[in-house]
Design a protein around this motif. Structure first.
Motif, PDB file in Angstrom:
ATOM      1  N   GLU A 175       0.823  -1.214   0.000  1.00 31.53           N
ATOM      2  CA  GLU A 175       0.000   0.000   0.000  1.00 31.53           C
ATOM      3  C   GLU A 175       0.857   1.264   0.000  1.00 31.53           C
ATOM      4  OE1 GLU A 175       0.128  -1.567   4.301  1.00 31.53           O
ATOM      5  OE2 GLU A 175       0.004  -2.360   2.254  1.00 31.53           O
ATOM      6  N   SER A 176       2.026   1.218   0.650  1.00 31.02           N
ATOM      7  CA  SER A 176       2.924   2.368   0.634  1.00 31.02           C
ATOM      8  C   SER A 176       3.544   2.555  -0.754  1.00 31.02           C
ATOM      9  CB  SER A 176       4.037   2.189   1.674  1.00 31.02           C
ATOM     10  OG  SER A 176       3.521   2.230   2.983  1.00 31.02           O
ATOM     11  N   VAL A 178       2.180   1.810  -3.601  1.00 25.32           N
ATOM     12  CA  VAL A 178       1.150   2.403  -4.467  1.00 25.32           C
ATOM     13  C   VAL A 178       1.069   3.906  -4.230  1.00 25.32           C
ATOM     14  CG1 VAL A 178      -1.324   2.486  -4.949  1.00 25.32           C
ATOM     15  CG2 VAL A 178      -0.176   0.277  -4.649  1.00 25.32           C
ATOM     16  N   ARG A 179       1.083   4.325  -2.959  1.00 24.46           N
ATOM     17  CA  ARG A 179       0.980   5.750  -2.638  1.00 24.46           C
ATOM     18  C   ARG A 179       2.177   6.533  -3.170  1.00 24.46           C
ATOM     19  NH1 ARG A 179       2.092   5.619   2.362  1.00 24.46           N
ATOM     20  NH2 ARG A 179       3.998   6.874   2.344  1.00 24.46           N
ATOM     21  N   ARG A 181       4.375   5.659  -5.469  1.00 24.20           N
ATOM     22  CA  ARG A 181       4.429   5.581  -6.931  1.00 24.20           C
ATOM     23  C   ARG A 181       3.461   6.589  -7.543  1.00 24.20           C
ATOM     24  NH1 ARG A 181       4.427  -0.379  -8.603  1.00 24.20           N
ATOM     25  NH2 ARG A 181       2.285  -0.253  -7.864  1.00 24.20           N
ATOM     26  N   ASN A 182       2.268   6.712  -6.984  1.00 22.84           N
ATOM     27  CA  ASN A 182       1.300   7.683  -7.494  1.00 22.84           C
ATOM     28  C   ASN A 182       1.791   9.115  -7.308  1.00 22.84           C
ATOM     29  OD1 ASN A 182      -0.502   5.744  -8.390  1.00 22.84           O
ATOM     30  ND2 ASN A 182      -1.721   5.757  -6.509  1.00 22.84           N
ATOM     31  N   GLN A 183       2.466   9.375  -6.197  1.00 26.20           N
ATOM     32  CA  GLN A 183       3.023  10.709  -5.979  1.00 26.20           C
ATOM     33  C   GLN A 183       4.075  11.039  -7.036  1.00 26.20           C
ATOM     34  OE1 GLN A 183       4.455  10.330  -1.965  1.00 26.20           O
ATOM     35  NE2 GLN A 183       2.479  10.825  -1.032  1.00 26.20           N
ATOM     36  N   LEU A 185       4.271   9.742 -10.070  1.00 24.41           N
ATOM     37  CA  LEU A 185       3.606   9.900 -11.358  1.00 24.41           C
ATOM     38  C   LEU A 185       2.929  11.269 -11.460  1.00 24.41           C
ATOM     39  CD1 LEU A 185       2.101   6.321 -11.797  1.00 24.41           C
ATOM     40  CD2 LEU A 185       4.094   7.298 -12.960  1.00 24.41           C
ATOM     41  N   ALA A 186       2.350  11.736 -10.354  1.00 24.44           N
ATOM     42  CA  ALA A 186       1.760  13.078 -10.358  1.00 24.44           C
ATOM     43  C   ALA A 186       2.850  14.134 -10.544  1.00 24.44           C
ATOM     44  CB  ALA A 186       1.000  13.324  -9.048  1.00 24.44           C
ATOM     45  N   GLU A 189       3.794  14.528 -14.201  1.00 26.40           N
ATOM     46  CA  GLU A 189       2.833  15.340 -14.953  1.00 26.40           C
ATOM     47  C   GLU A 189       3.099  16.830 -14.719  1.00 26.40           C
ATOM     48  OE1 GLU A 189      -1.138  14.183 -14.075  1.00 26.40           O
ATOM     49  OE2 GLU A 189      -0.892  12.128 -14.804  1.00 26.40           O
ATOM     50  N   PRO A 221       8.346   8.381 -16.198  1.00 26.60           N
ATOM     51  CA  PRO A 221       6.951   7.911 -16.233  1.00 26.60           C
ATOM     52  C   PRO A 221       6.823   6.492 -16.773  1.00 26.60           C
ATOM     53  CG  PRO A 221       7.117  10.141 -17.104  1.00 26.60           C
ATOM     54  CD  PRO A 221       8.527   9.648 -16.936  1.00 26.60           C
ATOM     55  N   PRO A 225       6.010   2.856 -12.955  1.00 32.04           N
ATOM     56  CA  PRO A 225       4.855   1.979 -12.735  1.00 32.04           C
ATOM     57  C   PRO A 225       5.202   0.496 -12.661  1.00 32.04           C
ATOM     58  CG  PRO A 225       4.336   3.640 -14.376  1.00 32.04           C
ATOM     59  CD  PRO A 225       5.812   3.741 -14.128  1.00 32.04           C
TER      60      PRO A 225
END
Length: 492
Positions: A175-176, A178-179, A181-183, A185-186, A189, A221, A225
């Motif tokens: 879960e960490s 995922v968090r 990795r999403n940060q 990726l943001a 952008e 990017p 992932p």
């Protein structure tokens, strides 16, 4: 940028992710507040009583040994405050990512996300409850993990126990990942809207080609992932091994206590040797690259390969660069480009010596319709400086300023831990700081000029610009009172 910042960045500039704004800057990782603020009230003096002499230098008695597992330890006793700083420097930066950009950063970021029986919140609360501070970060050459704690046994021992678990038993919770990795990726952008980031990334691609310094420390990017738990566990096992770390320890401890701490930390790490040295990069092709970006300003970046951290010309190049563009106001570049022509808010240059040849960079922003003229002006200023060298007056003034700022590089235990970590990581002499200052004070104009010409050429720059394609206007002539004031605060 000022002289204090440039000198504090002297050793640990190599830690930086090396974005445009980070050239010759101090360590970007979070650092505890300076201990020098803790001064007994009865020792305060009035400003009128202060001497004009340079600050006294803090003498360092550096003790050096290896643990049973092969970790190198550098230790300085400092009993002024009941605290200690522990800094671990691993050869685990993004240059060790291999073909998976971002692997080193994600592995380091996940260390304190979970251990058996504790999640990231419990770990943070554990350190906070003990009055301790944990920090970590990853850069191109290295990864850092740090602890600051009170030195009393009832605080020190549980803080070290928790620190050892974080270092030695990370669980890498999904879960960490995922968090985080999403940060990332943001963030990628957002970088697409930041011309400075776009230009910096392209510059390193052009400068380093296939070398491990090529890709950004935070990955790409495309790569982030796909990074999974197993990859991080494998990277951790080899890059966070005891034989691949330098342990810097500074504070209210004696040698016996320091040895016990180092042994405890070293034994908590995976067993293994140091990673092999990085290859040297090939000389890049000196070319101009343009990034089309809609804005009123254009970012201009100049770079060529500089030096390794152990280069014998380091002191001469540091001094020479302070005169050219490393010292803020009063430098050749700032005076000619900003003060006399009003073309930029700021222009800076800097060497970033690393394990392999780090970059020499110049960066600025200017009006889009004067960008081509500004580019040629900067190139000519470098050419003139290499041909003429510094003046004697410039040399003496910068020697004084460096000598005056030197004590500030060791104002706190955290500063000293930074210096020790770099000395150990780059295998510099224990007397490096004293040797550096002695070399600076004896350098001549000719020695500085010769060193600059051994490592730099006005014709070897890789140049990247990020801005719009617009009709160009001629540059204003130099003046003590330029017609146009410098452009405002940079856009990005």
């Amino acid at each position: 940028m000022n002289k204090r910042l440039a000198f504090v960045g002297l050793i640990f500039a190599a830690h930086a992710g090396l974005a445009v704004s980070e050239v010759q800057q101090p360590v970007p990782a979070a650092q505890p507040a300076s201990q020098s603020a803790f001064v007994a009230a009865d020792r305060l003096e009035s400003l009128a009583s202060l001497s004009k002499d340079s600050l006294a230098r803090r003498k360092l008695d550096i003790q050096d040994w290896k643990t049973a597992e092969g970790a190198r330890v550098l230790f300085v006793e400092a009993h002024e405050l009941p605290m200690f700083d522990l800094r671990l420097t691993f050869a685990a930066g993004s240059s060790r990512d291999g073909d998976v950009p971002g692997l080193a950063l994600l592995t380091n970021a996940m260390l304190n996300e979970g251990i058996p029986g504790k999640d990231v919140t419990a770990i943070a609360e554990g350190f906070e409850g003990l009055g301790a501070d944990f920090s970590n970060g990853t850069y191109r050459d290295m990864a850092l993990v740090s602890l600051r704690s009170l030195s009393m046994p009832d605080k020190r021992e549980p803080a070290l126990a928790l620190f050892g678990q974080v270092l030695g038993q990370p669980t890498f919770p999904e879960e960490s990942l995922v968090r985080i990795r999403n940060q990332l990726l943001a963030g990628f952008e957002q970088q697409q809207q930041n011309p400075a980031k776009l230009a910096s990334h392209d510059l390193f691609r052009q400068l380093y080609g296939t070398h491990p310094y090529n890709h950004p420390s935070d990955g790409t990017p495309e790569s982030v992932p796909g990074i999974g738990i197993k990859q991080m566990q494998d990277f951790y096992a080899r890059a966070y091994a005891a034989g691949n770390v330098v342990i810097a320890l500074v504070g209210d401890l004696d040698r016996q206590e320091a040895e016990a701490i180092a042994a405890q930390v070293s034994s908590s790490l995976p067993k293994g040797p140091a990673l092999p040295p990085l290859p040297e990069p090939a000389k890049p092709v000196a070319e101009r690259h343009r990034i089309e970006f809609p804005s009123q300003q254009t970012h201009l970046l100049f770079a060529q390969l500089g030096i390794t951290r152990a280069d014998p010309d380091y002191a001469a190049l540091f001094l020479g660069n302070q005169i050219l563009g490393g010292g803020g106001f009063g430098t050749r570049l700032m005076e000619e480009v900003r003060e006399k022509r009003g073309l930029t808010y700021g222009i800076y240059s800097g060497f970033t010596p690393m394990a392999a040849k780090g970059p020499f960079m110049i960066n600025l922003q200017t009006r889009a319709d004067q960008s081509e003229g500004t580019l040629e002006l900067v190139r000519q200023l470098v050419r003139d400086y290499l041909e003429q060298g510094p003046t004697q007056a410039e040399l003496e003034r910068n020697k004084r300023e460096i000598a005056g700022s030197f004590p500030l590089s060791m104002a706190s235990n955290a500063d000293i831990a930074d210096q020790l970590g770099s000395i150990g990581f780059y295998n510099l002499p224990l007397t490096f700081l004293e040797d550096f200052m002695a070399q600076i004070q004896t350098l001549t104009v000719q020695q500085v000029k010769d060193a600059l010409n051994r490592h730099l050429s006005a014709n070897d720059f890789v140049i990247v610009s990020a801005g719009p394609t617009v009709d160009q206007q001629p540059l204003p002539p130099p003046s003590d009172k330029p017609i146009e004031e410098p452009i405002g605060v940079p856009e990005h």
